[in-house]
Design a protein around this motif. Structure first.
Motif, PDB file in Angstrom:
ATOM      1  N   PHE A  66     -14.538   7.292  -1.495  1.00 48.23           N
ATOM      2  CA  PHE A  66     -13.024   6.812  -1.803  1.00 48.23           C
ATOM      3  C   PHE A  66     -12.683   7.368  -3.211  1.00 48.23           C
ATOM      4  CE2 PHE A  66     -15.652   3.359  -3.177  1.00 48.23           C
ATOM      5  CZ  PHE A  66     -14.923   2.681  -4.226  1.00 48.23           C
ATOM      6  N   ASP A  67     -11.179   7.438  -3.343  1.00 50.59           N
ATOM      7  CA  ASP A  67     -11.003   7.847  -4.774  1.00 50.59           C
ATOM      8  C   ASP A  67     -10.158   6.450  -5.469  1.00 50.59           C
ATOM      9  OD1 ASP A  67     -11.023  10.745  -4.300  1.00 50.59           O
ATOM     10  OD2 ASP A  67      -9.497  10.442  -2.745  1.00 50.59           O
ATOM     11  N   VAL A  68      -9.865   5.501  -5.027  1.00 48.24           N
ATOM     12  CA  VAL A  68      -9.227   4.549  -5.844  1.00 48.24           C
ATOM     13  C   VAL A  68      -9.506   3.233  -4.899  1.00 48.24           C
ATOM     14  CG1 VAL A  68      -6.913   4.958  -4.718  1.00 48.24           C
ATOM     15  CG2 VAL A  68      -7.065   3.813  -6.750  1.00 48.24           C
ATOM     16  N   LEU A  69      -9.723   1.999  -5.809  1.00 47.77           N
ATOM     17  CA  LEU A  69      -9.704   0.644  -5.189  1.00 47.77           C
ATOM     18  C   LEU A  69      -8.190   0.218  -5.115  1.00 47.77           C
ATOM     19  CD1 LEU A  69     -11.496  -1.544  -4.125  1.00 47.77           C
ATOM     20  CD2 LEU A  69     -11.589  -2.435  -6.512  1.00 47.77           C
ATOM     21  N   VAL A  70      -7.903  -0.459  -3.901  1.00 52.18           N
ATOM     22  CA  VAL A  70      -6.594  -1.051  -3.945  1.00 52.18           C
ATOM     23  C   VAL A  70      -6.941  -2.586  -3.399  1.00 52.18           C
ATOM     24  CG1 VAL A  70      -4.166  -1.013  -3.182  1.00 52.18           C
ATOM     25  CG2 VAL A  70      -5.418   1.370  -3.826  1.00 52.18           C
ATOM     26  N   VAL A  92      -9.973  -0.370   0.555  1.00 50.60           N
ATOM     27  CA  VAL A  92      -9.009  -1.781   0.524  1.00 50.60           C
ATOM     28  C   VAL A  92     -10.212  -2.846   1.091  1.00 50.60           C
ATOM     29  CG1 VAL A  92      -7.304  -2.903   1.719  1.00 50.60           C
ATOM     30  CG2 VAL A  92      -7.273  -0.367   1.401  1.00 50.60           C
ATOM     31  N   LEU A 117       0.882  -1.162  -0.029  1.00 51.85           N
ATOM     32  CA  LEU A 117      -0.087   0.055   0.071  1.00 51.85           C
ATOM     33  C   LEU A 117       0.863   1.409  -0.202  1.00 51.85           C
ATOM     34  CD1 LEU A 117      -2.842  -1.107   2.411  1.00 51.85           C
ATOM     35  CD2 LEU A 117      -3.076  -0.665   0.118  1.00 51.85           C
ATOM     36  N   LEU A 164      -4.115   7.222   1.428  1.00 45.79           N
ATOM     37  CA  LEU A 164      -2.994   6.890   1.063  1.00 45.79           C
ATOM     38  C   LEU A 164      -2.150   8.173   1.217  1.00 45.79           C
ATOM     39  CD1 LEU A 164      -3.921   5.233  -2.353  1.00 45.79           C
ATOM     40  CD2 LEU A 164      -2.825   4.245  -0.229  1.00 45.79           C
ATOM     41  N   ALA A 186      -8.245   1.675 -10.788  1.00 45.89           N
ATOM     42  CA  ALA A 186      -8.412   0.437  -9.954  1.00 45.89           C
ATOM     43  C   ALA A 186      -6.952  -0.468  -9.870  1.00 45.89           C
ATOM     44  CB  ALA A 186      -9.448  -0.298 -10.031  1.00 45.89           C
ATOM     45  N   ARG A 190      -8.312   8.749  -0.622  1.00 46.87           N
ATOM     46  CA  ARG A 190      -8.391   7.640   0.073  1.00 46.87           C
ATOM     47  C   ARG A 190      -8.667   6.271  -0.799  1.00 46.87           C
ATOM     48  NH1 ARG A 190     -10.900  11.650   3.156  1.00 46.87           N
ATOM     49  NH2 ARG A 190     -10.485  11.218   5.402  1.00 46.87           N
ATOM     50  N   ALA A 191      -8.124   5.367  -0.298  1.00 49.18           N
ATOM     51  CA  ALA A 191      -8.261   4.040  -1.130  1.00 49.18           C
ATOM     52  C   ALA A 191      -9.220   3.125  -0.242  1.00 49.18           C
ATOM     53  CB  ALA A 191      -6.870   3.273  -0.927  1.00 49.18           C
ATOM     54  N   GLN A 207     -14.626   7.143 -11.282  1.00 46.16           N
ATOM     55  CA  GLN A 207     -13.364   7.047 -10.710  1.00 46.16           C
ATOM     56  C   GLN A 207     -12.455   6.525 -12.000  1.00 46.16           C
ATOM     57  OE1 GLN A 207     -13.051   4.724  -7.126  1.00 46.16           O
ATOM     58  NE2 GLN A 207     -14.171   6.142  -6.066  1.00 46.16           N
TER      59      GLN A 207
END
Length: 457
Positions: A377-381, A293, A266, A317, A414, A290-291, A411
């Motif tokens: 959130f801004d991105v999926l991780v 998770v 991460l 993040l 990913a 923000r991710a 978004q």
């Protein structure tokens, strides 16, 4: 004929999809050349026969009368594996680059909803005889761990075990029976159920708004815009890029800094995003992106079961932090706090909410829910574990396997990661118009691990 109702979260994923916003996940697997006695022409047939032997891959989604707004998995009586498994020959000059390019094109196409919602492509044409397989599974069909369990059936080792013990696991649950299409309840019962569900829908919207609002408020995002580079209206296009990290180096950093290997990964993502934004000349956000998770809610050792079983953590993040060691420390601190609180709070409450809503709410509330993702959130991780044993297909060894996660509406990126064979395989999926420079982000992931490992050494 008996069927199995879609679980609430599966139903939500089914209705979140639109023509310009597909909701499938996938994987791009590269295999080494076949052994000397292998038959290249037989690989396509092998893929088809093994996929057809997985019962879940023979099922499609159909609407049901009761519960109102619901849907069920039902065996496709006209199933033809040739509709799902195809071969595509590619020019062999740069086979790796060509497979990634084609994967982007194929991932932007929604699966056909009237058929079992999956596709598989055999990609050939490499000069050394190696080949690749691209798998697409609708998110209603599987979460990451379930996708691994389904997709593993194509590998030689798992297929051999399946033939020995039978296709049904001893721990598998019996399908939940629902009303067959051939049986029609009386009009009074239908209208009564409809009135009841409409009342449920009104209450669900009220409760849903409250829970989503509380989650957003806890996330501190009511007035914070998403990071511009990570936000995009759905263009219907997809781009795929890949990166490979050395797992021993990840663990070396972990041993020096503490925490987990996932904390290190991460932090690598956070640092890579910083490098990527800097390379774009983009203005850094006032707040860290923000991710989301994902966290599996399956118990360790439990059978994979059917459908999605997910919650999630929210993680800021630390992109605005210039020091790589401080970025890793921030990730470790926040993930420790998330784990102490548990995965059913904050962003996780939205996944739990899906279990509380009636089917009709999912059918009509999907557009609202889909638009709420960019507020949370801004991105999926996500980190998708793979079997530790060496795998092969038709005797050809698995070299790399890059997972691919679906994009949330609104978004542009990913990130999915899978450790296998001493390396971490990272699949990046992006909106093709919003992120034309995805390869630069993939390269930044490698550079960021170099930096962390150098500092640790």
């Amino acid at each position: 004929m008996s069927s199995e109702l879609l679980a609430p979260l599966d139903l939500a994923f089914w209705h979140l999809e639109s023509s310009d916003h597909p909701m499938h996940l996938g994987a791009l697997a590269h295999f080494g050349p076949l052994p000397a006695d292998g038959d290249p022409s037989a690989v396509l047939e092998l893929l088809g026969s093994r996929a057809a032997a997985v019962p879940r891959l023979r099922m499609r989604v159909r609407d049901v009368l009761l519960p109102v707004g619901g849907a069920a998995w039902s065996t496709d009586k006209h199933f033809d594996v040739r509709r799902h498994v195809r071969e595509i020959a590619l020019p062999g000059a740069d086979f790796g680059a060509e497979t990634a390019r084609l994967a982007g094109e194929l991932m932007e196409r929604p699966v056909e909803r009237g058929l079992p919602p999956w596709e598989m492509y055999l990609l050939t044409g490499a000069p050394d005889g190696s080949f690749a397989v691209l798998v697409k599974l609708h998110h209603a069909l599987a979460d990451g761990m379930r996708a691994v369990a389904i997709g593993a059936g194509i590998f030689d080792e798992i297929a051999a075990v399946t033939r020995r013990v039978g296709s049904r696991s001893a721990g598998a649950r019996r399908p939940r029976s629902v009303t067959p299409r051939s049986w029609l309840p009386g009009p009074g019962r239908i209208m009564g159920a409809a009135r009841e569900r409409l009342g449920d829908l009104g209450r669900a919207v009220e409760v849903g708004a409250s829970v989503v609002g509380a989650s957003v408020a806890r996330a501190g995002r009511l007035d914070a815009p998403a990071t511009a580079a990570l936000a995009a209206d759905s263009s219907g296009t997809r781009r795929v890029a890949t990166a490979v990290l050395d797992l021993d180096r990840v663990h070396r950093v972990r041993r020096g800094a503490g925490g987990t290997a996932n904390d290190v990964l991460l932090a690598v993502v956070a640092g890579a995003l910083r490098r990527w934004l800097d390379g774009r000349g983009a203005e850094f956000p006032g707040a860290d992106p923000r991710a989301l998770v994902p966290v599996s809610r399956r118990r360790p050792g439990a059978p994979a079961g059917t459908g999605n079983s997910l919650s999630a953590y929210l993680l800021a993040l630390p992109v605005t932090e210039p020091d790589p060691a401080a970025r890793l420390a921030a990730v470790r601190r926040d993930m420790d706090r998330n784990k102490a609180d548990g995965p059913l709070r904050g962003a996780g409450a939205v996944a739990v909410l899906a279990d509380q809503l009636p089917p009709l709410a999912h059918r009509f509330g999907a557009p609202l829910a889909g638009g709420a993702a960019r507020l949370l959130f801004d991105v999926l991780v996500t980190n998708v574990p793979l079997p530790r044993s060496a795998l092969s297909l038709g005797g050809a060894p698995l070299r790399t396997l890059f997972p691919m996660a679906p994009l949330a509406r609104g978004q542009s990126l990913a990130v999915a990661m899978s450790p296998y064979g001493g390396r971490v395989h990272i699949g990046l999926v992006a909106d093709g118009k919003a992120v034309p420079d995805l390869d630069a982000l993939a390269a930044a992931l490698v550079d960021e691990l170099d930096l962390l490992d150098g500092a640790a050494g």
